[in-house]
Motif scaffolding. Structure first.
Motif, mmCIF file in Angstrom:
data_model
loop_
_atom_site.group_PDB
_atom_site.id
_atom_site.type_symbol
_atom_site.label_atom_id
_atom_site.label_comp_id
_atom_site.label_asym_id
_atom_site.label_seq_id
_atom_site.Cartn_x
_atom_site.Cartn_y
_atom_site.Cartn_z
ATOM 1 N N GLY A 1 10.145 -3.122 -2.162
ATOM 2 C CA GLY A 1 11.222 -2.526 -1.371
ATOM 3 C C GLY A 1 11.817 -1.311 -2.047
ATOM 4 N N LEU A 2 12.004 -1.417 -3.349
ATOM 5 C CA LEU A 2 12.534 -0.297 -4.131
ATOM 6 C C LEU A 2 11.609 0.910 -4.031
ATOM 7 C CD1 LEU A 2 14.188 1.042 -6.517
ATOM 8 C CD2 LEU A 2 12.568 -0.129 -8.004
ATOM 9 N N LEU A 3 10.325 0.695 -4.250
ATOM 10 C CA LEU A 3 9.377 1.802 -4.213
ATOM 11 C C LEU A 3 9.242 2.382 -2.808
ATOM 12 C CD1 LEU A 3 6.628 0.536 -6.691
ATOM 13 C CD2 LEU A 3 8.386 2.279 -7.086
ATOM 14 N N LEU A 4 9.381 1.546 -1.778
ATOM 15 C CA LEU A 4 9.350 2.068 -0.409
ATOM 16 C C LEU A 4 10.500 3.039 -0.177
ATOM 17 C CD1 LEU A 4 8.297 -1.064 1.648
ATOM 18 C CD2 LEU A 4 7.078 1.131 1.551
ATOM 19 N N GLN A 5 11.687 2.698 -0.691
ATOM 20 C CA GLN A 5 12.812 3.627 -0.568
ATOM 21 C C GLN A 5 12.496 4.947 -1.260
ATOM 22 O OE1 GLN A 5 16.678 2.196 -1.760
ATOM 23 N NE2 GLN A 5 16.175 0.144 -1.065
ATOM 24 N N LEU A 6 11.995 4.862 -2.480
ATOM 25 C CA LEU A 6 11.684 6.072 -3.233
ATOM 26 C C LEU A 6 10.569 6.874 -2.557
ATOM 27 C CD1 LEU A 6 11.976 4.678 -6.873
ATOM 28 C CD2 LEU A 6 13.631 6.091 -5.619
ATOM 29 N N GLN A 7 9.587 6.186 -1.993
ATOM 30 C CA GLN A 7 8.518 6.892 -1.263
ATOM 31 C C GLN A 7 9.097 7.564 -0.020
ATOM 32 O OE1 GLN A 7 5.707 7.622 -2.408
ATOM 33 N NE2 GLN A 7 4.927 5.973 -3.688
ATOM 34 N N GLY A 8 10.095 6.951 0.589
ATOM 35 C CA GLY A 8 10.772 7.578 1.729
ATOM 36 C C GLY A 8 11.429 8.886 1.307
ATOM 37 N N PHE A 9 12.143 8.864 0.190
ATOM 38 C CA PHE A 9 12.752 10.098 -0.320
ATOM 39 C C PHE A 9 11.675 11.140 -0.628
ATOM 40 C CE2 PHE A 9 16.348 7.244 -1.730
ATOM 41 C CZ PHE A 9 17.308 7.814 -0.903
ATOM 42 N N ALA A 10 10.591 10.697 -1.260
ATOM 43 C CA ALA A 10 9.526 11.622 -1.653
ATOM 44 C C ALA A 10 8.864 12.285 -0.445
ATOM 45 C CB ALA A 10 8.477 10.891 -2.489
ATOM 46 N N ALA A 11 8.849 11.609 0.695
ATOM 47 C CA ALA A 11 8.186 12.146 1.894
ATOM 48 C C ALA A 11 9.131 12.956 2.782
ATOM 49 C CB ALA A 11 7.566 11.000 2.690
ATOM 50 N N CYS A 12 10.325 13.252 2.284
ATOM 51 C CA CYS A 12 11.317 13.982 3.086
ATOM 52 C C CYS A 12 10.932 15.429 3.386
ATOM 53 C CB CYS A 12 12.702 13.918 2.436
ATOM 54 S SG CYS A 12 13.573 12.388 2.794
ATOM 55 N N GLY A 13 9.801 15.901 2.889
ATOM 56 C CA GLY A 13 9.301 17.208 3.301
ATOM 57 C C GLY A 13 8.888 17.208 4.759
ATOM 58 N N ASP A 14 8.625 16.026 5.295
ATOM 59 C CA ASP A 14 8.307 15.859 6.709
ATOM 60 C C ASP A 14 9.631 15.689 7.459
ATOM 61 O OD1 ASP A 14 8.016 14.118 9.145
ATOM 62 O OD2 ASP A 14 5.882 14.250 8.624
ATOM 63 N N PRO A 15 9.921 16.560 8.434
ATOM 64 C CA PRO A 15 11.222 16.502 9.118
ATOM 65 C C PRO A 15 11.519 15.159 9.781
ATOM 66 C CG PRO A 15 10.080 18.541 9.662
ATOM 67 C CD PRO A 15 9.105 17.699 8.883
ATOM 68 N N GLU A 16 10.518 14.508 10.347
ATOM 69 C CA GLU A 16 10.745 13.209 10.984
ATOM 70 C C GLU A 16 11.125 12.157 9.947
ATOM 71 O OE1 GLU A 16 8.471 10.026 13.935
ATOM 72 O OE2 GLU A 16 7.403 11.813 13.254
ATOM 73 N N VAL A 17 10.425 12.152 8.833
ATOM 74 C CA VAL A 17 10.749 11.227 7.750
ATOM 75 C C VAL A 17 12.141 11.536 7.219
ATOM 76 C CG1 VAL A 17 10.132 10.460 5.411
ATOM 77 C CG2 VAL A 17 8.328 10.863 7.112
ATOM 78 N N ARG A 18 12.431 12.806 7.010
ATOM 79 C CA ARG A 18 13.746 13.207 6.485
ATOM 80 C C ARG A 18 14.869 12.701 7.394
ATOM 81 N NH1 ARG A 18 12.829 18.421 5.496
ATOM 82 N NH2 ARG A 18 13.263 18.986 7.629
ATOM 83 N N ASP A 19 14.696 12.827 8.709
ATOM 84 C CA ASP A 19 15.733 12.360 9.641
ATOM 85 C C ASP A 19 15.950 10.855 9.527
ATOM 86 O OD1 ASP A 19 16.169 14.938 10.556
ATOM 87 O OD2 ASP A 19 15.010 14.664 12.410
ATOM 88 N N VAL A 20 14.859 10.108 9.415
ATOM 89 C CA VAL A 20 14.968 8.654 9.291
ATOM 90 C C VAL A 20 15.634 8.281 7.971
ATOM 91 C CG1 VAL A 20 13.627 6.524 9.028
ATOM 92 C CG2 VAL A 20 13.080 8.122 10.871
ATOM 93 N N GLU B 1 0.826 -1.209 0.000
ATOM 94 C CA GLU B 1 0.000 0.000 0.000
ATOM 95 C C GLU B 1 0.861 1.260 0.000
ATOM 96 O OE1 GLU B 1 -3.555 2.408 0.279
ATOM 97 O OE2 GLU B 1 -3.254 0.329 -0.339
ATOM 98 N N PHE B 2 1.870 1.310 0.877
ATOM 99 C CA PHE B 2 2.742 2.488 0.929
ATOM 100 C C PHE B 2 3.629 2.589 -0.306
ATOM 101 C CE2 PHE B 2 1.974 2.389 5.607
ATOM 102 C CZ PHE B 2 1.525 3.696 5.752
ATOM 103 N N ALA B 3 4.101 1.458 -0.827
ATOM 104 C CA ALA B 3 4.939 1.479 -2.028
ATOM 105 C C ALA B 3 4.174 2.088 -3.201
ATOM 106 C CB ALA B 3 5.410 0.069 -2.377
ATOM 107 N N GLU B 4 2.903 1.766 -3.313
ATOM 108 C CA GLU B 4 2.092 2.266 -4.423
ATOM 109 C C GLU B 4 1.591 3.691 -4.217
ATOM 110 O OE1 GLU B 4 -1.078 -0.469 -5.327
ATOM 111 O OE2 GLU B 4 0.305 -2.166 -5.395
ATOM 112 N N HIS B 5 1.304 4.062 -2.956
ATOM 113 C CA HIS B 5 0.607 5.326 -2.721
ATOM 114 C C HIS B 5 1.361 6.337 -1.859
ATOM 115 C CE1 HIS B 5 -2.860 3.494 -4.603
ATOM 116 N NE2 HIS B 5 -2.737 2.466 -3.801
ATOM 117 N N GLY B 6 2.470 5.952 -1.260
ATOM 118 C CA GLY B 6 3.237 6.880 -0.441
ATOM 119 C C GLY B 6 2.628 7.108 0.928
#
Length: 190
Positions: free
Chosen positions: A101-120, A21-26
């Motif tokens: 797994g690949l898309l989860l990594q990319l979704q992580g990068f895409a969500a880096c506008g959130d400071p908590e996500v960016r730190d992780v 779900e997160f890989a497809e939709h962020g």
């Protein structure tokens, strides 16, 4: 009614469903309601297991990055320099087959506008960097180039370039030989 399973099994089931779900939709587009429905549980139970939607997302993103870093580390064990880098690169290439797994990594990068996500995500990327640098003993500019090619492979895999018949797609698919990195040094970068 949800099928009876142990807490550990239920957690693993929800993680597997949520990963897709997160890989497809962020982070923001994923639905905890859809995750709960697919698992046969209530949305409240998802929150009871993971706390928040963001906590669930971050756990999945960290696991996706860890698979890559751990795979690279294991592949490079007992080797140094370009031999280690070559083994890490081959492992990295093989891991691109894990589209979720690949898309989860990319979704992580895409969500880096959130400071908590960016730190992780920064921490995850730092671990990948350290794995490549410490595992090879190569210069930072070489590690940077290696990881830059890795990111190109990520984007190519996300776009499914294997299915595209065009010159640019062929260029993205081209495997990089480790000898290329022999020329990527601090001295050559001056």
């Amino acid at each position: 009614m949800a099928e009876r399973m142990s807490g550990t099994d239920r957690r693993a089931q929800v993680l597997a469903i949520a990963a897709k779900e997160f890989a497809e939709h962020g982070l923001h587009g994923a639905s905890t309601e859809a995750i709960a429905r697919a698992a046969g549980i209530t949305q409240a139970y998802v929150f009871r297991i993971f706390g928040t939607k963001k906590a669930l997302f971050l756990e999945l993103v960290q696991a996706a990055f860890a698979r890559v870093s751990d795979g690279m580390r294991v592949a490079g064990e007992g080797k140094t320099g370009l031999d280690a880098l070559s083994a890490m690169g081959a492992q990295y290439f093989d891991l691109l087959a894990d589209r979720t797994g690949l898309l989860l990594q990319l979704q992580g990068f895409a969500a880096c506008g959130d400071p908590e996500v960016r730190d992780v995500v920064r921490s995850c990327f730092a671990r990948m960097w350290d794995t490549a640098e410490d595992g090879t003993g190569l210069e930072p500019v070489t590690v940077k180039t290696f990881l830059a090619f890795g990111m190109l492979l990520n984007t190519g895999a996300a776009m499914d370039v294997e299915q595209v018949e065009a010159g640019w797609a062929e260029g993205v698919r081209t495997r990089i030989r480790p000898e290329l990195f022999a020329h990527v040094t601090t001295e050559a970068n001056r």
